[in-house]
Scaffold this motif. Structure first.
Motif, PDB file in Angstrom:
ATOM      1  N   TYR A  39     -24.775 -40.951  29.933  1.00 15.42           N
ATOM      2  CA  TYR A  39     -25.381 -40.956  28.604  1.00 15.42           C
ATOM      3  C   TYR A  39     -24.503 -40.206  27.615  1.00 15.42           C
ATOM      4  O   TYR A  39     -23.632 -39.415  28.001  1.00 15.42           O
ATOM      5  N   THR A  40     -24.766 -40.407  26.338  1.00 14.98           N
ATOM      6  CA  THR A  40     -24.016 -39.750  25.276  1.00 14.98           C
ATOM      7  C   THR A  40     -24.853 -38.594  24.731  1.00 14.98           C
ATOM      8  O   THR A  40     -25.908 -38.827  24.141  1.00 14.98           O
ATOM      9  N   PRO A  41     -24.407 -37.343  24.908  1.00 11.18           N
ATOM     10  CA  PRO A  41     -25.187 -36.201  24.417  1.00 11.18           C
ATOM     11  C   PRO A  41     -25.028 -36.019  22.907  1.00 11.18           C
ATOM     12  O   PRO A  41     -23.903 -35.960  22.396  1.00 11.18           O
ATOM     13  N   TYR A  42     -26.140 -35.955  22.203  1.00  9.61           N
ATOM     14  CA  TYR A  42     -26.166 -35.701  20.765  1.00  9.61           C
ATOM     15  C   TYR A  42     -26.895 -34.381  20.529  1.00  9.61           C
ATOM     16  O   TYR A  42     -27.872 -34.088  21.220  1.00  9.61           O
ATOM     17  N   VAL A  43     -26.407 -33.602  19.561  1.00  7.69           N
ATOM     18  CA  VAL A  43     -27.136 -32.412  19.129  1.00  7.69           C
ATOM     19  C   VAL A  43     -27.535 -32.592  17.668  1.00  7.69           C
ATOM     20  O   VAL A  43     -26.796 -33.173  16.884  1.00  7.69           O
ATOM     21  N   VAL A  44     -28.720 -32.093  17.335  1.00  9.36           N
ATOM     22  CA  VAL A  44     -29.202 -32.063  15.961  1.00  9.36           C
ATOM     23  C   VAL A  44     -29.061 -30.620  15.491  1.00  9.36           C
ATOM     24  O   VAL A  44     -29.524 -29.695  16.166  1.00  9.36           O
ATOM     25  N   VAL A  45     -28.400 -30.430  14.342  1.00  9.38           N
ATOM     26  CA  VAL A  45     -28.074 -29.093  13.854  1.00  9.38           C
ATOM     27  C   VAL A  45     -28.620 -28.917  12.436  1.00  9.38           C
ATOM     28  O   VAL A  45     -28.412 -29.778  11.578  1.00  9.38           O
ATOM     29  N   GLN A  46     -29.294 -27.801  12.207  1.00 11.90           N
ATOM     30  CA  GLN A  46     -29.711 -27.429  10.858  1.00 11.90           C
ATOM     31  C   GLN A  46     -28.508 -26.769  10.194  1.00 11.90           C
ATOM     32  O   GLN A  46     -28.018 -25.745  10.664  1.00 11.90           O
ATOM     33  N   VAL A  47     -28.028 -27.356   9.120  1.00  9.71           N
ATOM     34  CA  VAL A  47     -26.808 -26.871   8.466  1.00  9.71           C
ATOM     35  C   VAL A  47     -27.128 -25.620   7.644  1.00  9.71           C
ATOM     36  O   VAL A  47     -28.088 -25.598   6.874  1.00  9.71           O
ATOM     37  N   ASN A  48     -26.302 -24.575   7.854  1.00  4.76           N
ATOM     38  CA  ASN A  48     -26.432 -23.348   7.067  1.00  4.76           C
ATOM     39  C   ASN A  48     -25.035 -22.866   6.690  1.00  4.76           C
ATOM     40  O   ASN A  48     -24.052 -23.570   6.908  1.00  4.76           O
ATOM     41  N   ASP A  49     -24.946 -21.672   6.120  1.00  4.19           N
ATOM     42  CA  ASP A  49     -23.644 -21.185   5.632  1.00  4.19           C
ATOM     43  C   ASP A  49     -22.672 -20.852   6.758  1.00  4.19           C
ATOM     44  O   ASP A  49     -21.496 -20.660   6.512  1.00  4.19           O
ATOM     45  N   ARG A  50     -23.147 -20.802   8.011  1.00  5.96           N
ATOM     46  CA  ARG A  50     -22.257 -20.536   9.142  1.00  5.96           C
ATOM     47  C   ARG A  50     -21.897 -21.806   9.897  1.00  5.96           C
ATOM     48  O   ARG A  50     -21.260 -21.766  10.937  1.00  5.96           O
ATOM     49  N   THR A  51     -22.337 -22.962   9.371  1.00  2.72           N
ATOM     50  CA  THR A  51     -22.096 -24.245  10.018  1.00  2.72           C
ATOM     51  C   THR A  51     -20.880 -24.906   9.383  1.00  2.72           C
ATOM     52  O   THR A  51     -20.843 -25.090   8.174  1.00  2.72           O
ATOM     53  N   MET A  52     -19.891 -25.242  10.212  1.00  6.87           N
ATOM     54  CA  MET A  52     -18.680 -25.886   9.714  1.00  6.87           C
ATOM     55  C   MET A  52     -18.680 -27.340  10.197  1.00  6.87           C
ATOM     56  O   MET A  52     -18.337 -27.629  11.349  1.00  6.87           O
ATOM     57  N   VAL A  53     -19.155 -28.234   9.297  1.00  7.87           N
ATOM     58  CA  VAL A  53     -19.237 -29.665   9.584  1.00  7.87           C
ATOM     59  C   VAL A  53     -18.797 -30.431   8.351  1.00  7.87           C
ATOM     60  O   VAL A  53     -18.820 -29.892   7.249  1.00  7.87           O
ATOM     61  N   PRO A  54     -18.415 -31.708   8.496  1.00 11.42           N
ATOM     62  CA  PRO A  54     -18.062 -32.506   7.318  1.00 11.42           C
ATOM     63  C   PRO A  54     -19.302 -32.724   6.440  1.00 11.42           C
ATOM     64  O   PRO A  54     -20.278 -33.319   6.890  1.00 11.42           O
ATOM     65  N   PRO A  55     -19.295 -32.221   5.212  1.00 13.35           N
ATOM     66  CA  PRO A  55     -20.501 -32.283   4.371  1.00 13.35           C
ATOM     67  C   PRO A  55     -20.992 -33.702   4.084  1.00 13.35           C
ATOM     68  O   PRO A  55     -22.179 -33.912   3.885  1.00 13.35           O
ATOM     69  N   ALA A  56     -20.105 -34.673   4.100  1.00  9.98           N
ATOM     70  CA  ALA A  56     -20.504 -36.050   3.810  1.00  9.98           C
ATOM     71  C   ALA A  56     -21.479 -36.604   4.852  1.00  9.98           C
ATOM     72  O   ALA A  56     -22.187 -37.575   4.585  1.00  9.98           O
ATOM     73  N   HIS A  57     -21.531 -35.996   6.034  1.00 14.04           N
ATOM     74  CA  HIS A  57     -22.391 -36.498   7.105  1.00 14.04           C
ATOM     75  C   HIS A  57     -23.695 -35.718   7.232  1.00 14.04           C
ATOM     76  O   HIS A  57     -24.476 -35.980   8.147  1.00 14.04           O
ATOM     77  N   VAL A  58     -23.924 -34.754   6.343  1.00 10.24           N
ATOM     78  CA  VAL A  58     -25.155 -33.967   6.365  1.00 10.24           C
ATOM     79  C   VAL A  58     -26.242 -34.759   5.646  1.00 10.24           C
ATOM     80  O   VAL A  58     -26.028 -35.265   4.543  1.00 10.24           O
ATOM     81  N   ARG A  59     -27.399 -34.892   6.269  1.00 15.07           N
ATOM     82  CA  ARG A  59     -28.542 -35.597   5.691  1.00 15.07           C
ATOM     83  C   ARG A  59     -29.754 -34.681   5.748  1.00 15.07           C
ATOM     84  O   ARG A  59     -30.127 -34.219   6.832  1.00 15.07           O
ATOM     85  N   ASP A  60     -30.377 -34.443   4.600  1.00 15.91           N
ATOM     86  CA  ASP A  60     -31.585 -33.610   4.524  1.00 15.91           C
ATOM     87  C   ASP A  60     -31.398 -32.254   5.211  1.00 15.91           C
ATOM     88  O   ASP A  60     -32.275 -31.783   5.922  1.00 15.91           O
ATOM     89  N   GLY A  61     -30.227 -31.659   5.016  1.00 17.89           N
ATOM     90  CA  GLY A  61     -29.970 -30.324   5.555  1.00 17.89           C
ATOM     91  C   GLY A  61     -29.674 -30.283   7.038  1.00 17.89           C
ATOM     92  O   GLY A  61     -29.639 -29.213   7.631  1.00 17.89           O
ATOM     93  N   GLN A  62     -29.464 -31.441   7.656  1.00 18.58           N
ATOM     94  CA  GLN A  62     -29.122 -31.434   9.078  1.00 18.58           C
ATOM     95  C   GLN A  62     -28.077 -32.498   9.370  1.00 18.58           C
ATOM     96  O   GLN A  62     -27.823 -33.386   8.569  1.00 18.58           O
ATOM     97  N   ILE A  63     -27.466 -32.353  10.537  1.00 14.11           N
ATOM     98  CA  ILE A  63     -26.456 -33.311  10.984  1.00 14.11           C
ATOM     99  C   ILE A  63     -26.676 -33.557  12.474  1.00 14.11           C
ATOM    100  O   ILE A  63     -27.072 -32.645  13.210  1.00 14.11           O
TER     101      ILE A  63
END
Length: 153
Positions: A23-47
């Motif tokens: 299976y393919t493991p996915y994590v759901v993350v609540q984006v905050n100021d310590r989260t380093m992710v591509p902002p274009a992929h953030v939806r409703d404060g999570q990725i």
């Protein structure tokens, strides 16, 4: 100091379970100021991030941070998320997984350890980002099944 959280251990265990079962493991993350992710992929404060071995390079499932490199729309990005910001891990194919409380305590926040930030080439076959660059031939418009999660405190 107290007992360490079970959360990073459960994330590692479910990542291994997903991998062992194909299976393919996915994590759901609540984006905050310590989260380093591509902002274009953030939806409703999570990725939602694919943390499978084919989608990541240099994956580190640590006790404080989950860190890896992945391609988003063909561009290699360094991703780093605090374990406390993870709200779920699940198998994309079945939705089986586990939900978690998101920890917001800034007083327990440790500064990001940082890496040199230089994106090395992704090893091996096509890597895929959370919402893009699928390499398994499946239709991008088909959403993964809704996760069946158990909340762990």
């Amino acid at each position: 100091m107290g007992e360490s959280s079970t959360k990073p251990y459960l994330i590692r265990a479910l990542h291994e379970w997903c991998t062992d079962n194909g299976y393919t493991p996915y994590v759901v993350v609540q984006v905050n100021d310590r989260t380093m992710v591509p902002p274009a992929h953030v939806r409703d404060g999570q990725i939602t991030l694919n943390i499978g071995n084919l989608a990541t390079n240099k994956l580190l499932l640590g006790n404080e941070y989950i860190e890896f490199q992945a391609r988003f729309n063909g561009v290699v990005e360094m991703v780093s998320v605090p374990v406390g910001a993870v709200s779920a891990i699940y198998a994309r194919e079945t939705g089986a997984g586990m939900g978690f409380e998101v920890q917001d305590d800034e007083d327990t926040a440790t500064p990001h350890p940082g890496r040199d930030g230089s994106p090395d080439a992704i090893d091996g076959a096509a890597a895929q980002g959370a919402q893009g660059d699928k390499s398994d031939g499946k239709d991008d418009d088909t959403p993964p099944p809704r996760p069946h999660l158990t909340i762990v405190k």
